[in-house]
Design a protein around this motif. Structure first.
Motif, short mmCIF file in Angstrom:
data_model
loop_
_atom_site.label_atom_id
_atom_site.label_comp_id
_atom_site.label_asym_id
_atom_site.label_seq_id
_atom_site.Cartn_x
_atom_site.Cartn_y
_atom_site.Cartn_z
N PRO A 105 4.61 -36.06 8.58
CA PRO A 105 5.71 -35.72 7.67
C PRO A 105 6.60 -36.91 7.32
O PRO A 105 7.18 -36.94 6.23
CB PRO A 105 6.49 -34.65 8.43
N GLU A 106 6.67 -37.91 8.20
CA GLU A 106 7.51 -39.08 7.93
C GLU A 106 7.00 -39.92 6.76
O GLU A 106 7.74 -40.72 6.20
CB GLU A 106 7.64 -39.95 9.19
N ARG A 107 5.76 -39.70 6.36
CA ARG A 107 5.17 -40.46 5.25
C ARG A 107 5.45 -39.84 3.89
O ARG A 107 5.25 -40.48 2.86
CB ARG A 107 3.66 -40.60 5.44
N LEU A 108 5.89 -38.60 3.87
CA LEU A 108 6.05 -37.88 2.61
C LEU A 108 7.38 -38.20 1.93
O LEU A 108 8.40 -38.35 2.58
CB LEU A 108 5.95 -36.37 2.84
N ILE A 109 7.31 -38.29 0.61
CA ILE A 109 8.50 -38.47 -0.23
C ILE A 109 8.70 -37.18 -1.01
O ILE A 109 7.79 -36.73 -1.72
CB ILE A 109 8.32 -39.67 -1.19
N ASP A 110 9.86 -36.59 -0.87
CA ASP A 110 10.17 -35.32 -1.51
C ASP A 110 10.45 -35.54 -3.00
O ASP A 110 11.37 -36.25 -3.37
CB ASP A 110 11.39 -34.69 -0.82
N LEU A 111 9.62 -34.94 -3.85
CA LEU A 111 9.80 -35.03 -5.30
C LEU A 111 10.56 -33.83 -5.87
O LEU A 111 10.83 -33.79 -7.06
CB LEU A 111 8.44 -35.15 -5.99
N GLY A 112 10.86 -32.86 -5.01
CA GLY A 112 11.67 -31.72 -5.42
C GLY A 112 10.88 -30.55 -5.96
O GLY A 112 9.65 -30.55 -6.01
N ARG A 113 11.65 -29.55 -6.36
CA ARG A 113 11.09 -28.30 -6.90
C ARG A 113 11.11 -28.38 -8.42
O ARG A 113 12.11 -28.77 -9.01
CB ARG A 113 11.93 -27.12 -6.40
N HIS A 114 10.00 -27.97 -9.02
CA HIS A 114 9.83 -28.07 -10.48
C HIS A 114 9.31 -26.76 -11.05
O HIS A 114 8.48 -26.10 -10.42
CB HIS A 114 8.84 -29.20 -10.83
N ALA A 115 9.76 -26.43 -12.25
CA ALA A 115 9.20 -25.29 -12.96
C ALA A 115 7.74 -25.62 -13.26
O ALA A 115 7.42 -26.71 -13.75
CB ALA A 115 9.97 -25.04 -14.25
N TYR A 116 6.84 -24.69 -12.95
CA TYR A 116 5.41 -24.93 -13.13
C TYR A 116 4.90 -24.11 -14.31
O TYR A 116 4.44 -24.62 -15.30
CB TYR A 116 4.69 -24.59 -11.85
N TYR A 117 4.98 -22.82 -14.19
CA TYR A 117 4.73 -21.92 -15.31
C TYR A 117 5.53 -20.65 -15.04
O TYR A 117 6.14 -20.51 -13.98
CB TYR A 117 3.24 -21.63 -15.55
N ARG A 118 5.54 -19.76 -16.00
CA ARG A 118 6.37 -18.56 -15.88
C ARG A 118 6.06 -17.82 -14.58
O ARG A 118 4.92 -17.45 -14.32
CB ARG A 118 6.11 -17.65 -17.07
N GLY A 119 7.10 -17.67 -13.77
CA GLY A 119 6.95 -16.93 -12.51
C GLY A 119 6.58 -17.78 -11.32
O GLY A 119 6.47 -17.27 -10.21
N LYS A 120 6.35 -19.08 -11.52
CA LYS A 120 5.95 -19.92 -10.39
C LYS A 120 6.57 -21.31 -10.49
O LYS A 120 6.56 -21.93 -11.55
CB LYS A 120 4.44 -20.05 -10.32
N ASP A 121 7.08 -21.79 -9.36
CA ASP A 121 7.60 -23.15 -9.23
C ASP A 121 6.71 -23.93 -8.27
O ASP A 121 6.00 -23.35 -7.46
CB ASP A 121 9.03 -23.14 -8.68
N LEU A 122 6.79 -25.26 -8.38
CA LEU A 122 6.06 -26.15 -7.48
C LEU A 122 7.05 -27.06 -6.77
O LEU A 122 7.88 -27.69 -7.42
CB LEU A 122 5.11 -27.06 -8.26
N HIS A 123 6.96 -27.15 -5.45
CA HIS A 123 7.72 -28.14 -4.69
C HIS A 123 6.70 -29.20 -4.27
O HIS A 123 5.77 -28.89 -3.54
CB HIS A 123 8.39 -27.52 -3.47
N LEU A 124 6.87 -30.41 -4.78
CA LEU A 124 5.86 -31.45 -4.56
C LEU A 124 6.40 -32.59 -3.71
O LEU A 124 7.59 -32.90 -3.73
CB LEU A 124 5.36 -31.99 -5.90
N PHE A 125 5.48 -33.21 -3.00
CA PHE A 125 5.74 -34.38 -2.18
C PHE A 125 4.70 -35.43 -2.56
O PHE A 125 3.60 -35.09 -2.98
CB PHE A 125 5.61 -34.05 -0.69
N ALA A 126 5.06 -36.69 -2.40
CA ALA A 126 4.12 -37.79 -2.67
C ALA A 126 3.84 -38.52 -1.37
O ALA A 126 4.70 -38.60 -0.50
CB ALA A 126 4.69 -38.75 -3.70
N VAL A 127 2.63 -39.05 -1.28
CA VAL A 127 2.27 -39.87 -0.12
C VAL A 127 1.36 -41.00 -0.62
O VAL A 127 0.48 -40.78 -1.44
CB VAL A 127 1.58 -39.04 0.98
N GLY A 128 1.65 -42.20 -0.14
CA GLY A 128 0.80 -43.35 -0.46
C GLY A 128 -0.27 -43.51 0.60
O GLY A 128 -0.02 -43.29 1.79
N THR A 129 -1.44 -43.87 0.17
CA THR A 129 -2.57 -44.07 1.08
C THR A 129 -3.46 -45.14 0.47
O THR A 129 -3.16 -45.70 -0.57
CB THR A 129 -3.33 -42.75 1.31
#
Length: 195
Positions: A105-129
Motif C-alpha cells: 500500500p505504501e507504493r500507491l498514489i491516491d488519484l481520488g474518486r471520479h465519476a465513471y458512468y451513471r450510477g457508478k464512480d471509480l476510486h483509482l490509485f496509481a503505482v509505478g513499476t
C-alpha cells in the motif's frame, strides 16, 4: 388513443418484443445495467456504486491492461468495493484477483474518486513499476464468473498487455477511455509515479 393501443394484443406483443431486443442490445454498448436498491441517499436519489482500481504504469509510461473475457474491450484491475473495505484495500484485492499483482500500500498514489458512468464512480490509485518487476507472463486471474451463454466458469480476465495511449484509444471501453485519456487522468498519474 394510448389506452386502445395498449389494450391491443398485437401492440402488447410488439412492445414485449421491442423490450426484449433492447435488453439484448444493452450489453453491446458501454451502458451497464444498474439494479438500484434503496439506501440512505436522499429521497429521489440513489447512491452511486463504487469500484476501485489501479493504474499500473511501467518505465515507458505504458499502462497494464487486461482483456475482459467475452468482451471486446480491455480494462484495469478494478472491481466493486465490499462492505467494510476501504478503497485502497479494494484496489489491491482486485489487482491480486484479476491480474495476480501484489503491491504494498505504501507504493500507491491516491488519484481520488471520479465519476465513471451513471450510477457508478471509480476510486483509482496509481503505482509505478517496471516491465521486469511486472512481467506479462506472470499475470494471471483467479476471479471467475459463469459465462452468460455457455454457463462455463471462465476467468474475468483472459489476456494482459502493456499499452500506450494510441493503443488504449482502441482497447478501452468508452467510459474508461473518456476518464483516462480525454480527461487526462492517465497523463496526471504518469507525472506522479516514480519508476
Amino acid at each position: 388513443m394510448l389506452r386502445s393501443i395498449i389494450e391491443n394484443k398485437n401492440a402488447r406483443a410488439l412492445c414485449r418484443a421491442f423490450l426484449s431486443l433492447a435488453g439484448d442490445l444493452r450489453g453491446m454498448y458501454d451502458v451497464p445495467v444498474q439494479q438500484t436498491t434503496r439506501r440512505s441517499a436522499p429521497i429521489g436519489m440513489t447512491a452511486n456504486q463504487l469500484s476501485c482500481g489501479l493504474l499500473v504504469i511501467n518505465e515507458c509510461g505504458a499502462l497494464l491492461v487486461g482483456h475482459s473475457t467475452g468482451a471486446a474491450h480491455w480494462d484495469l484491475p478494478k472491481g466493486l468495493i465490499e462492505a467494510g473495505e476501504d478503497p485502497m484495500t479494494c484496489a489491491l484485492r482486485e489487482a491480486r484477483e484479476e491480474f495476480g499483482l501484489d503491491f504494498g500500500p505504501e507504493r500507491l498514489i491516491d488519484l481520488g474518486r471520479h465519476a465513471y458512468y451513471r450510477g457508478k464512480d471509480l476510486h483509482l490509485f496509481a503505482v509505478g513499476t517496471s516491465s521486469a518487476e511486472t512481467r506479462l507472463e506472470l499475470c494471471h486471474c483467479i476471479s471467475y464468473f459463469e459465462h452468460y451463454t455457455t454457463g462455463q466458469r471462465v476467468p474475468e480476465v483472459d489476456d494482459f498487455a502493456w499499452a500506450d495511449d494510441a493503443q488504449l484509444d482502441t482497447m478501452l471501453a468508452k467510459s474508461m477511455r473518456r476518464l483516462l485519456l480525454d480527461k487526462a487522468l492517465l497523463s496526471r498519474a504518469r507525472n506522479l509515479v516514480r519508476i
